[in-house]
Design an enzyme around this catalytic site. Sequence first.
Site, PDB file in Angstrom:
ATOM      1  CD  GLU A  11       8.234 -10.778  -9.777  1.00  0.00           C
ATOM      2  OE1 GLU A  11       9.363 -11.106 -10.219  1.00  0.00           O
ATOM      3  OE2 GLU A  11       8.082 -10.026  -8.817  1.00  0.00           O
ATOM      4  NE  ARG A  55       4.587   1.748  -0.404  1.00  0.00           N
ATOM      5  CZ  ARG A  55       5.662   1.363   0.249  1.00  0.00           C
ATOM      6  NH1 ARG A  55       6.853   1.566  -0.286  1.00  0.00           N
ATOM      7  NH2 ARG A  55       5.576   0.792   1.428  1.00  0.00           N
ATOM      8  CD1 TRP A  94      -0.783  -6.211  -3.666  1.00  0.00           C
ATOM      9  CD2 TRP A  94      -0.683  -6.803  -1.501  1.00  0.00           C
ATOM     10  NE1 TRP A  94      -0.472  -7.539  -3.608  1.00  0.00           N
ATOM     11  CE2 TRP A  94      -0.412  -7.940  -2.298  1.00  0.00           C
ATOM     12  CE3 TRP A  94      -0.675  -6.938  -0.123  1.00  0.00           C
ATOM     13  CZ2 TRP A  94      -0.125  -9.175  -1.750  1.00  0.00           C
ATOM     14  CZ3 TRP A  94      -0.407  -8.182   0.431  1.00  0.00           C
ATOM     15  CH2 TRP A  94      -0.121  -9.289  -0.391  1.00  0.00           C
ATOM     16  CD  GLU A 125      15.772 -13.247  -9.668  1.00  0.00           C
ATOM     17  OE1 GLU A 125      15.260 -13.772  -8.673  1.00  0.00           O
ATOM     18  OE2 GLU A 125      15.365 -12.170 -10.149  1.00  0.00           O
ATOM     19  CE  LYS A 165      12.457 -11.038 -11.444  1.00  0.00           C
ATOM     20  NZ  LYS A 165      13.163 -10.489 -10.325  1.00  0.00           N
ATOM     21  CG  ASN A 181       1.786   0.488   4.214  1.00  0.00           C
ATOM     22  OD1 ASN A 181       1.406  -0.650   3.973  1.00  0.00           O
ATOM     23  ND2 ASN A 181       3.017   0.887   3.977  1.00  0.00           N
ATOM     24  N   GLY A 182      -0.008  -1.335   6.488  1.00  0.00           N
ATOM     25  CA  GLY A 182       0.456  -2.242   7.529  1.00  0.00           C
ATOM     26  C   GLY A 182      -0.639  -3.206   7.910  1.00  0.00           C
ATOM     27  CG  HIS A 205      18.071 -36.917  -8.668  1.00  0.00           C
ATOM     28  ND1 HIS A 205      18.484 -38.096  -8.093  1.00  0.00           N
ATOM     29  CD2 HIS A 205      19.163 -36.376  -9.264  1.00  0.00           C
ATOM     30  CE1 HIS A 205      19.782 -38.252  -8.304  1.00  0.00           C
ATOM     31  NE2 HIS A 205      20.216 -37.224  -9.019  1.00  0.00           N
ATOM     32  CB  CYS A 258      -0.946   0.081   1.189  1.00  0.00           C
ATOM     33  SG  CYS A 258      -2.020  -1.345   1.312  1.00  0.00           S
ATOM     34  CE  LYS A 291      10.672  -2.859  -6.679  1.00  0.00           C
ATOM     35  NZ  LYS A 291      11.304  -3.909  -7.484  1.00  0.00           N
TER      36      LYS A 291
HETATM   37  C1  AGP Z   1      11.292  -9.766  -7.258  1.00  0.00           C
HETATM   38  O1  AGP Z   1      11.095  -9.735  -8.611  1.00  0.00           O
HETATM   39  C2  AGP Z   1      10.114  -9.815  -6.439  1.00  0.00           C
HETATM   40  N1  AGP Z   1       9.133  -8.878  -6.761  1.00  0.00           N
HETATM   41  C3  AGP Z   1      10.276 -10.126  -4.980  1.00  0.00           C
HETATM   42  O2  AGP Z   1      10.655 -11.464  -4.933  1.00  0.00           O
HETATM   43  C4  AGP Z   1      11.274  -9.307  -4.139  1.00  0.00           C
HETATM   44  O3  AGP Z   1      12.577  -9.541  -4.560  1.00  0.00           O
HETATM   45  C5  AGP Z   1      11.099  -9.675  -2.669  1.00  0.00           C
HETATM   46  O4  AGP Z   1       9.797  -9.349  -2.273  1.00  0.00           O
HETATM   47  C6  AGP Z   1      12.098  -9.007  -1.770  1.00  0.00           C
HETATM   48  O5  AGP Z   1      11.969  -7.620  -1.788  1.00  0.00           O
HETATM   49  P1  AGP Z   1      13.049  -6.669  -1.177  1.00  0.00           P
HETATM   50  O6  AGP Z   1      14.294  -6.844  -1.972  1.00  0.00           O
HETATM   51  O7  AGP Z   1      12.476  -5.296  -1.302  1.00  0.00           O
HETATM   52  O8  AGP Z   1      13.256  -7.091   0.244  1.00  0.00           O
END
Ligand code: AGP
Length: 593
Positions: free
Chosen positions: A478, A28, A74, A471, A475, A100-101, A494, A2, A588
Amino acid sequence: MCGIFAYVGNDNQSVLKAVRGLKDLEYRGYDSWGVAVKTPQGFFIRKETGKISNIPETDFEKHEGTMSIGHTRWATHGGVSAYNAHPHFNRDKSLVVVHNGIIENHDALREEIAAVFGNDVFRSETDTEVIPLLIDICMERGLSFENAFTEVCKKLHGRFAFVALHKDEPYMLAARDGSPLVMGLAEGEYFIASDTPAFLDYTNEVYFFDNGEYAKISKDAVTFFNLLSGNHVEKKKEKILWEKESASKGGHPHFMLKEILDQRELIENTVRLGGPAVSKAAQTLEKADNIFFTAMGTAAHMGMVGEYLFSRIAKKSVQAVYAAEFDKVLPFINKQSLVCGISQSGETADLLEAFKTTKKKGGKIMSVINVRGSSAERESFLSVPVNAGPERAVASTKAATAQFTILTLLAYALIGKRMQGEKKLTNASHAIKKWLTQELLIHISHIVETIKHNEDLYVIGKSVNYPIALEAALKIKEVSYIHAEGFAAGELKHGTLALIEKGTPCVVLVSNDEYKQDVLNAAQELKARGATIIGISPEAHPVFDHTIVTPDLENETPMALMISSQILAYYLATLRGLDPDKPRNLAKSVTVK
Ligand code: AGP
């Protein structure tokens, strides 16, 4: 999650500032939004589902007033709906709140409210709604708006940042306990936001809120107080060095592409700016008995990369652990331990929780962060900034490469060879700059055209390229919503091999190292089951159906492999008609556990 934005100043069209600020904070959370402006007739409030970026400013022009608040959401408590969107208000809409929170005891607080006002008073399913209603109760009992506000803050369990505004009071109140909040200071104007890009157009001078603080903001003055004691708190002005320009798309269709291309200058920059902090951190790492890298998501993958780098370069044992799984290592945390958090935002809830438990056991905390002034930095006795600049796309790209850079430098610094590390990374940076061209983008987009309709995809790598495979898969899933799995090449036989069918796309990450042949053998096994092999490597190999050729950067080749996979993910999203900057269900920064 948020985004909060609030404004107090001399601009009668403050609501436009709120709308613009929210557009800058949309990364956010973007399932719904809302604004409230204090007008002579009371509050004008508008709340809607969807993205505020699609709303024209002209919609708001006639609602004049010099105090506004806004929120981009969010969803956590309660589904995505206009009534769950913020601002939330009290019974007669005389006060509005954006938050927010998470308020963990909201059920108990709802019961408390229902006992006074009855059950019909609730208009949403959110935890936030208890805040204006509790303030309402306190004010009805005779407390001032400010005293009611602080009383309510003391009742809330969990993590919060919120701003409240009352129609009859000339000031705004903002408090922080666990979720980020920063105040921007301009001539006759105050901005309050979850993150600085929301007001960088107006000022780069800020006060960061610390946990347990609140501020009273009127047109002419701002005062900070301790929430518990009520004592006045002296704040130090800080300057944000990020340029607004670096937080814009710079002519590119998406932030994700812009941020991928930022990597042409990135490594060199990170090296140039990171030196002194790296040396200091290396001295601490050297003395530590047991070291843990902890993080989530992409940053956790970089922590795993760090585990390999420390082993290969510095011969130092480090354990990488997901912050959400930190309990696993808790029995081994003591005064000699060093926990190094890695985080772009510095606000990831699981990471902050891991920090908290580390502190309780007497362990030391350092962090590798991108956002200065973030909670992670403030909790650490030592921090190393990666200097990637603002990262706005939900998918982390350049921050990951910058984290990789800093971890490499730390490994070299640990064996007294920081300068050698800097040289190697600077050379890698130059090579990446030459390679990351429009032609490369076109080439990768052509490969993507051939696989974009597949719903399953696998990525393999070995050694450092194993976390890079994880990773790459993260990506891809996501932003493109394709089911993608990364795994260690050696794991193939395996279990996963059972899933390979004719035409299954498999991305094979190959460096020119001692593991090359092992990975090519695994690729051969995939191919024998009908897989389409997309090789990412410094050179083509007969087993590849498609090749993305990267520069050969020796130990730094995985960086180029990772960047290639980011481009692959970007085109998988866009060629499937998706917005890679705002993937469904994600935000984010994950500020809730
Ligand atoms: C990455 O593409 C993601 N959106 C997510 O995994 C992110 O890296 C993770 O939430 C950690 O965020 P931070 O680096 O702000 O702690």
